[in-house]
Scaffold this motif. Sequence first.
Motif, PDB file in Angstrom:
ATOM      1  N   GLY A 139       0.813  -1.215   0.000  1.00 57.76           N
ATOM      2  CA  GLY A 139       0.000   0.000   0.000  1.00 57.76           C
ATOM      3  C   GLY A 139       0.845   1.263   0.000  1.00 57.76           C
ATOM      4  O   GLY A 139       0.362   2.323  -0.372  1.00 57.76           O
ATOM      5  N   ASP A 140       2.111   1.143   0.413  1.00 54.12           N
ATOM      6  CA  ASP A 140       3.003   2.300   0.365  1.00 54.12           C
ATOM      7  C   ASP A 140       3.266   2.675  -1.085  1.00 54.12           C
ATOM      8  O   ASP A 140       3.245   1.818  -1.973  1.00 54.12           O
ATOM      9  CB  ASP A 140       4.349   1.974   1.027  1.00 54.12           C
ATOM     10  CG  ASP A 140       4.252   1.965   2.548  1.00 54.12           C
ATOM     11  OD1 ASP A 140       3.198   2.376   3.068  1.00 54.12           O
ATOM     12  OD2 ASP A 140       5.224   1.548   3.202  1.00 54.12           O
ATOM     13  N   SER A 141       3.553   3.952  -1.319  1.00 55.21           N
ATOM     14  CA  SER A 141       3.815   4.344  -2.690  1.00 55.21           C
ATOM     15  C   SER A 141       4.803   5.503  -2.757  1.00 55.21           C
ATOM     16  O   SER A 141       4.959   6.258  -1.804  1.00 55.21           O
ATOM     17  CB  SER A 141       2.515   4.734  -3.394  1.00 55.21           C
ATOM     18  OG  SER A 141       1.918   5.825  -2.720  1.00 55.21           O
ATOM     19  N   ILE A 142       5.471   5.587  -3.885  1.00 54.62           N
ATOM     20  CA  ILE A 142       6.308   6.740  -4.207  1.00 54.62           C
ATOM     21  C   ILE A 142       5.767   7.266  -5.537  1.00 54.62           C
ATOM     22  O   ILE A 142       5.579   6.504  -6.480  1.00 54.62           O
ATOM     23  CB  ILE A 142       7.793   6.345  -4.365  1.00 54.62           C
ATOM     24  CG1 ILE A 142       8.342   5.800  -3.038  1.00 54.62           C
ATOM     25  CG2 ILE A 142       8.620   7.558  -4.825  1.00 54.62           C
ATOM     26  CD1 ILE A 142       9.787   5.283  -3.135  1.00 54.62           C
ATOM     27  N   ILE A 143       5.489   8.543  -5.561  1.00 58.31           N
ATOM     28  CA  ILE A 143       4.904   9.135  -6.763  1.00 58.31           C
ATOM     29  C   ILE A 143       5.891  10.131  -7.369  1.00 58.31           C
ATOM     30  O   ILE A 143       6.499  10.922  -6.657  1.00 58.31           O
ATOM     31  CB  ILE A 143       3.588   9.896  -6.421  1.00 58.31           C
ATOM     32  CG1 ILE A 143       2.671   9.051  -5.540  1.00 58.31           C
ATOM     33  CG2 ILE A 143       2.889  10.378  -7.686  1.00 58.31           C
ATOM     34  CD1 ILE A 143       1.931   7.943  -6.237  1.00 58.31           C
ATOM     35  N   CYS A 144       6.030  10.062  -8.678  1.00 62.76           N
ATOM     36  CA  CYS A 144       6.784  11.082  -9.391  1.00 62.76           C
ATOM     37  C   CYS A 144       5.827  11.762 -10.348  1.00 62.76           C
ATOM     38  O   CYS A 144       5.556  11.260 -11.440  1.00 62.76           O
ATOM     39  CB  CYS A 144       7.954  10.455 -10.142  1.00 62.76           C
ATOM     40  SG  CYS A 144       8.943  11.699 -10.983  1.00 62.76           S
ATOM     41  N   LEU A 145       5.284  12.884  -9.895  1.00 61.40           N
ATOM     42  CA  LEU A 145       4.285  13.581 -10.716  1.00 61.40           C
ATOM     43  C   LEU A 145       4.832  14.087 -12.060  1.00 61.40           C
ATOM     44  O   LEU A 145       4.182  13.879 -13.086  1.00 61.40           O
ATOM     45  CB  LEU A 145       3.678  14.741  -9.922  1.00 61.40           C
ATOM     46  CG  LEU A 145       2.420  14.416  -9.105  1.00 61.40           C
ATOM     47  CD1 LEU A 145       1.878  15.685  -8.456  1.00 61.40           C
ATOM     48  CD2 LEU A 145       1.354  13.772  -9.970  1.00 61.40           C
ATOM     49  N   PRO A 146       6.013  14.715 -12.062  1.00 60.59           N
ATOM     50  CA  PRO A 146       6.501  15.223 -13.358  1.00 60.59           C
ATOM     51  C   PRO A 146       6.628  14.116 -14.408  1.00 60.59           C
ATOM     52  O   PRO A 146       6.421  14.359 -15.592  1.00 60.59           O
ATOM     53  CB  PRO A 146       7.874  15.819 -13.028  1.00 60.59           C
ATOM     54  CG  PRO A 146       7.829  16.087 -11.561  1.00 60.59           C
ATOM     55  CD  PRO A 146       6.922  15.049 -10.969  1.00 60.59           C
ATOM     56  N   HIS A 147       6.951  12.908 -13.968  1.00 59.68           N
ATOM     57  CA  HIS A 147       7.110  11.793 -14.912  1.00 59.68           C
ATOM     58  C   HIS A 147       5.861  10.914 -15.006  1.00 59.68           C
ATOM     59  O   HIS A 147       5.872   9.904 -15.701  1.00 59.68           O
ATOM     60  CB  HIS A 147       8.320  10.923 -14.514  1.00 59.68           C
ATOM     61  CG  HIS A 147       9.634  11.624 -14.713  1.00 59.68           C
ATOM     62  ND1 HIS A 147      10.829  11.097 -14.298  1.00 59.68           N
ATOM     63  CD2 HIS A 147       9.916  12.824 -15.286  1.00 59.68           C
ATOM     64  CE1 HIS A 147      11.807  11.948 -14.617  1.00 59.68           C
ATOM     65  NE2 HIS A 147      11.276  12.999 -15.198  1.00 59.68           N
TER      66      HIS A 147
END
Length: 110
Positions: A93-101
Motif C-alpha cells: 500500500g506504500d507508494s512513491i509518486i513522481c508527478l513530473p514523470h
Amino acid sequence: MKKGDIILLFVLFVAILSSVLFIFLKPKAVECVVYENGTERYRYPLNEDLTVMIPTGDDHYNILEIKDGKANVVKADCANQICVHTAPISKVGDSIICLPHKLSFILESE
Ligand SMILES: [Zn+2]
C-alpha cells in the motif's frame, strides 16, 4: 480411549495446527509495481535486491533501487525531486509518486 489413541490424536492435532499456522504466517510476496500514467509497466519482487533504470516516454528516467525489502527511488531527472526525497517504502500500500514523470511505484502483494 487407549493411551496410543491419545498420542495419535495429539500428533494429528499438532500436525493440523502447524499447517494452519504455516498458511497464516507464511509471508506474502510483495512486489513493487511501477505504473506510468496509470498503466502497469514493471513489477519487481521486493525480496530480490536490484537497481533498475525506469525510462519514461520522453527521454527521462527514474532509478529504482530495491534493497533489504525496501523500494526507493534513488535518482531521477524530474523537476521537483519529490520521488527521490520520499523515504524508502516497505509495506503493501506504500507508494512513491513522481508527478513530473507520471510514475507511481506502489507496493502490492501478489
Ligand atoms: Zn520525481
